[in-house]
Design a protein around this motif. Sequence first.
Motif, PDB file in Angstrom:
ATOM      1  N   UNK A 355      -6.798   0.303   8.081  1.00 10.67           N
ATOM      2  CA  UNK A 355      -6.510   0.046   6.673  1.00 10.67           C
ATOM      3  C   UNK A 355      -7.754  -0.443   5.929  1.00 10.67           C
ATOM      4  N   UNK A 356      -8.558  -1.292   6.582  1.00  4.51           N
ATOM      5  CA  UNK A 356      -9.768  -1.798   5.938  1.00  4.51           C
ATOM      6  C   UNK A 356     -10.762  -0.675   5.690  1.00  4.51           C
ATOM      7  N   UNK A 357     -10.930   0.199   6.685  1.00  2.00           N
ATOM      8  CA  UNK A 357     -11.880   1.306   6.535  1.00  2.00           C
ATOM      9  C   UNK A 357     -11.411   2.283   5.462  1.00  2.00           C
ATOM     10  N   UNK A 358     -10.113   2.571   5.437  1.00  4.46           N
ATOM     11  CA  UNK A 358      -9.589   3.509   4.430  1.00  4.46           C
ATOM     12  C   UNK A 358      -9.777   2.954   3.025  1.00  4.46           C
ATOM     13  N   UNK A 359      -9.497   1.666   2.852  1.00  2.00           N
ATOM     14  CA  UNK A 359      -9.644   1.060   1.532  1.00  2.00           C
ATOM     15  C   UNK A 359     -11.103   1.060   1.079  1.00  2.00           C
ATOM     16  N   UNK A 360     -12.010   0.713   1.996  1.00  2.00           N
ATOM     17  CA  UNK A 360     -13.424   0.682   1.648  1.00  2.00           C
ATOM     18  C   UNK A 360     -13.954   2.085   1.370  1.00  2.00           C
TER      19      UNK A 360
END
Length: 394
Positions: A355-360
């Motif tokens: 989720x963090x990578x997708x958001x960034x």
Amino acid sequence: MSNARPKITDRQRRARVTSSHLLTPQGRADTSEQVCEALVALHATDPATVYLTVAARTTDPAPAQLERALYAERTLVRMLCMRRTMFVVPRDLAPVVDASTARAVAARERRNLLKVLAEQHGHGDAWLATTEDAVLAALAGLGEATAAQLAAAVPALRTQITVSPGKPYGATPRITSRVLGVMAAESRIRRGRPLGTWASSQFRWTVAEPHPEMAAEEARVELATHYLRAFGPVTTDDIKWWTGWTLTDTRKAVARTGAVEVDLSHGPGHALPDHLDAPPETEPAAVLLPALDPTPMGWRQRDWYLDPALVPELFDAYGNIGPTIWWDGRIVGGWTQRPDGEIATHALTPAGRTSAARAATAAEAARMAAFLGDIRIRPSMRTPLERRLFTGSA
């Protein structure tokens, strides 16, 4: 006393490149010159790559800033140099690059052109020198000119040569681009502002400003030091590949840089003494890098930041990398710009799907789309993933 070589882990290498290559929002530069200095040289085979490389790493990306550096203040110089590839380098480094790599490339380009002219037209050095003098005279009068304008002013440039005779892809082009290419490689003329937008590959030409001469051996030591500073730790093969030097020249240059031998995950390497301490850890960050960006193209051995299983998706048949997504110092996917301007992304690894990578990644895609605006780009080296993303089939 132990004589064991210092060990540098893959994680430490990724942390160092994340910081030194400006791959976090906190580490972004303020100017195009700072980006170029951090990376030594920016790949410029595709004109858009230079702009996208800078945009990914600056706090306030704007094409006008890079145009200022390239064409107004000329603090950055476009050169044919390492591996017969077009790069943009800092003006102060241009004499080093010229003496260490570009001079040899230019000599080969001249020999190849003279061979074709002799075989097909019986022309030699004197004919080519007269043609080049006419080009310089035309540019002195015009100030700047396109290749077509120079061919109109210098009839010899309209001489045709046969390329790949008897082949389905054979052609009979004019020698205009070959002559101008040799003169540019020798730093006698340079590419000026492009025709159309900053993404155009059609340039105007102008007379180049001379730069100081250096001895080739000294220049190789200095360039190797710059490369080690930006990309180290590295292997001998990395340096040899990146520079295009012989193995002998590579070893001689490295021996004089002050680098020490270290152990990397896949064998021995070299690092500057101040790179032996573990770099500070950084928070994971996403960045979208263009095709042929200097970071993914900076090493011959890439396993420490790129899963070998991803190579068929991200590289073309000639070893050129396409647009990539980086997360926490690794390549985790790819991206492209679609005809409507949308930045399409695709993660290829589990790390890139968190989720963090997708958001960034989404935030970086929005930043890239805002930078490009109405400009549409297309890498000249198409890769399997980039093609699928472009058509919406990925």
